[in-house]
Motif scaffolding. Structure first.
Motif, PDB file in Angstrom:
ATOM      1  N   UNK A 104      25.253 -15.404  31.328  1.00 23.65           N
ATOM      2  CA  UNK A 104      24.239 -15.000  32.301  1.00 23.65           C
ATOM      3  C   UNK A 104      24.313 -13.517  32.652  1.00 23.65           C
ATOM      4  N   UNK A 105      25.299 -12.807  32.131  1.00 22.15           N
ATOM      5  CA  UNK A 105      25.507 -11.404  32.483  1.00 22.15           C
ATOM      6  C   UNK A 105      24.276 -10.565  32.188  1.00 22.15           C
ATOM      7  N   UNK A 106      23.864  -9.789  33.192  1.00 19.69           N
ATOM      8  CA  UNK A 106      22.765  -8.855  33.007  1.00 19.69           C
ATOM      9  C   UNK A 106      21.387  -9.463  33.038  1.00 19.69           C
ATOM     10  N   UNK A 107      21.301 -10.792  33.130  1.00 20.14           N
ATOM     11  CA  UNK A 107      19.992 -11.452  33.142  1.00 20.14           C
ATOM     12  C   UNK A 107      19.868 -12.371  34.348  1.00 20.14           C
ATOM     13  N   UNK A 108      20.673 -13.430  34.370  1.00 20.54           N
ATOM     14  CA  UNK A 108      20.596 -14.409  35.453  1.00 20.54           C
ATOM     15  C   UNK A 108      21.726 -14.234  36.447  1.00 20.54           C
ATOM     16  N   UNK A 109      22.082 -15.322  37.113  1.00 18.29           N
ATOM     17  CA  UNK A 109      23.090 -15.262  38.166  1.00 18.29           C
ATOM     18  C   UNK A 109      23.793 -16.613  38.243  1.00 18.29           C
ATOM     19  N   UNK A 110      25.111 -16.555  38.424  1.00 19.19           N
ATOM     20  CA  UNK A 110      25.910 -17.771  38.507  1.00 19.19           C
ATOM     21  C   UNK A 110      26.034 -18.277  39.938  1.00 19.19           C
ATOM     22  N   UNK A 111      26.086 -19.584  40.097  1.00 14.04           N
ATOM     23  CA  UNK A 111      26.605 -20.203  41.317  1.00 14.04           C
ATOM     24  C   UNK A 111      28.046 -20.581  41.026  1.00 14.04           C
ATOM     25  N   UNK A 112      28.910 -20.440  42.019  1.00 15.17           N
ATOM     26  CA  UNK A 112      30.342 -20.666  41.840  1.00 15.17           C
ATOM     27  C   UNK A 112      30.795 -21.772  42.786  1.00 15.17           C
TER      28      UNK A 112
END
Length: 582
Positions: free
Chosen positions: A339-347
């Motif tokens: 997801x780096x540079x495009x989306x976003x993670x939930x942790x």
């Protein structure tokens, strides 16, 4: 770090206009188990409001509320009979308004749980839909005739061989209209037909009603199940099962992206909100599409891959196997990189559907519980994404250790127990798997103090309080600088103060090391490049730092550690260090 230093350290390509939720920390409240204000044994909204100062002290930015809508409570509120009213056991709309105001007064936000893959069978929409085959709302749900050559209601007459998520057939016979309706969860949770535009528009109208009331976002329950296949057919049945699991064929359907984009346009684009989609079966590729801001769908998704790694291949979530650390850390790294540079993670480590993190991924023994709870928190919060803290996780609450089936309340657990025994599984093995993995492990009441019923209620709690509440409770931790609570508080503050922990790139180190979890976060700013290193011993035995594979630690500054100053080449059991490299 001072406020002026924080601003000066802000990266040139991540200005103040960056979405607010990137630097936020979310706290999940499971209302029936959080705080009971009226001694009926069930948590409620006024109880939540009474604990806002506690949450503010912890430092979280957002409270996500599991469902409090009017509901028969067949699946603890995930079966909704009225989307615009509150279940009386939880309070009133006025109580919810007071909660919203209390959060906003403290600079915090409220996320509501959105459950629109299905409703309750007591919802007026479904009552109309099942009343006759020519009712205007008949096509608001998924109806099918019996299998050809069978009489409705007899074994084998179901339209397909699908199994629900709760170990029953995914079809329920309706005598009134002589047809089956689809329910991917309990029989009292009929699936909505999202192919019908009237359904979608009514859902968006309801969502806008909540936005107008002042909420700040939505957590969307199983949102990737809303687009059903055009043709519903039989599936292969795994060995040892009666039916074919259905979620895999339904997840991430052909119109899902279309529906999410339509929802964004109708509701989510109105003002800055936070949105997270629960998406069982979603891959990195799926999440990359959904969370790409250019596509205007959702901000982030909940991945299930890391919480399924300890399930036996082809088995159920209650089957167990050892989970080597490299498998877990490489999976999370895969999502970081994907997801780096495009989306976003939930942790997240745990939630209302998962067992307690310290019991599952850590060591909940008296010797190592505190350190392992802290280290698991450090590992999670140092990844890139928005961290989610589940109630009690900040105290190091453990699994319930129930020994009898009568102690459980969860419908998934009870159905699994009955089904497993009927298939001939040993009772001892079934109970052991429930003790490790049942959802009720996360649903025992919040442990506020060492008084009767852990300070959760003045009555009889709906679910048994974990007996270890006399040792593990909020009152014993909030003023203790060495507690799990204080570590979470420090972690959240560290993340708020250091843009590198929000926007920095991720690099996994020592991917195959069996004990050490190590990675860096690096950010180029106007003031230069900053790198933060996490070193975590995720085992109950000491470990020597290797001579190869780690950055030079000379001149490194300890930002936060679990074991005092944290010097030396040996990490104690469950010791972790967060270091700013020179």
């Amino acid at each position: 770090m001072t406020e002026s230093a924080t601003r000066a350290d802000r990266p040139a390509d991540a200005p103040d206009s960056s979405p607010w939720w990137r630097s936020a920390v979310v706290y999940q409240v499971y209302p029936r188990s959080f705080c009971d204000s009226n001694t009926d044994g069930m948590g409620d909204i006024p109880g939540i409001t009474s604990k806002l100062d506690y949450l503010h002290r912890l430092g979280v930015d957002v409270v996500w509320l599991s469902p409090v809508y009017r509901s028969p409570q067949d699946d603890n509120g995930y079966d909704i009979s009225d989307y615009t009213d509150i279940e009386p056991a939880f309070g009133t709309l006025a109580d919810l308004d007071a909660l919203i105001a209390g959060l906003h007064d403290r600079g915090m936000k409220l996320v509501m749980d959105l459950v629109v893959n299905h409703t309750s069978d007591e919802h007026p929409w479904f009552v109309e839909s099942r009343s006759s085959t020519d009712n205007p709302k008949r096509d608001w749900y998924v109806w099918r005739p019996p299998r050809e050559g069978f009489t409705g209601g007899e074994p084998g007459a179901e339209p397909t061989n699908w199994e629900s998520a709760f170990s029953t057939s995914a079809w329920e016979w309706d005598e009134t209209t002589g047809a089956y309706y689809l329910h991917l969860f309990t029989r009292k949770q009929p699936d909505l037909n999202w192919e019908n535009p009237e359904v979608r528009q009514e859902v968006y109208r309801m969502m806008n009603w909540w936005v107008d009331r002042g909420i700040d976002g939505f957590r969307m329950d199983v949102i990737n199940l809303i687009s059903k296949p055009g043709e519903l057919t039989d599936l292969p049945v795994p060995p040892g099962r009666r039916r074919a699991p259905s979620l895999g064929v339904v997840a991430n359907g052909h119109r899902m992206h279309e529906f999410l984009a339509e929802m964004h346009e109708a509701v989510l684009s109105r003002r800055p909100m936070i949105t997270v989609g629960e998406m069982p079966g979603a891959t990195v590729e799926d999440a990359r599409l959904v969370t790409d801001p250019r596509r205007r769908e959702l901000d982030m998704v909940f991945t299930f891959e890391h919480v399924n790694l300890d399930s036996a291949p082809g088995g159920t979530k209650f089957d167990l196997q050892d989970l080597p650390l490299p498998v877990l850390k490489q999976n999370l790294a895969h999502w970081q990189e994907g997801l780096a540079g495009v989306g976003w993670n939930s942790l997240y480590w745990d939630n209302h559907d998962q067992p307690r993190a310290v019991s599952r991924f850590g060591d909940d023994s008296a010797e190592h519980r505190v350190a392992s709870a802290k280290t698991l928190a450090s590992v999670l919060h140092l990844h890139q994404g928005t961290p989610y803290v589940y109630q009690g996780e900040e105290l190091g609450m453990t699994n319930a250790n129930f020994s009898e089936i009568a102690q459980y309340q969860d419908v998934e657990t009870l159905n699994y127990h009955a089904d497993a025994l009927s298939l001939g599984l040993e009772a001892e093995r079934v109970m052991a798997s429930l003790a490790a993995r049942s959802r009720d492990n996360a649903r025992t009441p919040m442990q506020w103090d060492d008084s009767s019923q852990a300070g959760f209620t003045g009555g009889v709690p709906w679910l048994t309080v974990n007996p270890n509440y006399t040792e593990i409770n909020a009152a014993a931790q909030v003023d203790d600088p060495h507690s799990v609570f204080s570590h979470y508080r420090a972690l959240i503050a560290l993340r708020h103060e250091n843009p590198v922990l929000v926007d920095g790139t991720f690099a996994l180190l020592l991917p195959d090391h069996a004990q050490l979890w190590a990675f860096t976060r690096t950010l180029a700013t106007d003031g230069g490049t900053r790198t933060v290193l996490l070193l975590a011993n995720c085992s109950s035995a000491p470990v020597e730092l290797p001579s190869d594979g780690l950055p030079d630690l000379a001149g490194a500054t300890l930002l936060l550690g679990t074991h005092g100053d944290g010097g030396g080449q040996t990490l104690a059991a469950w010791e972790s260090r967060i270091l700013a490299l020179a």
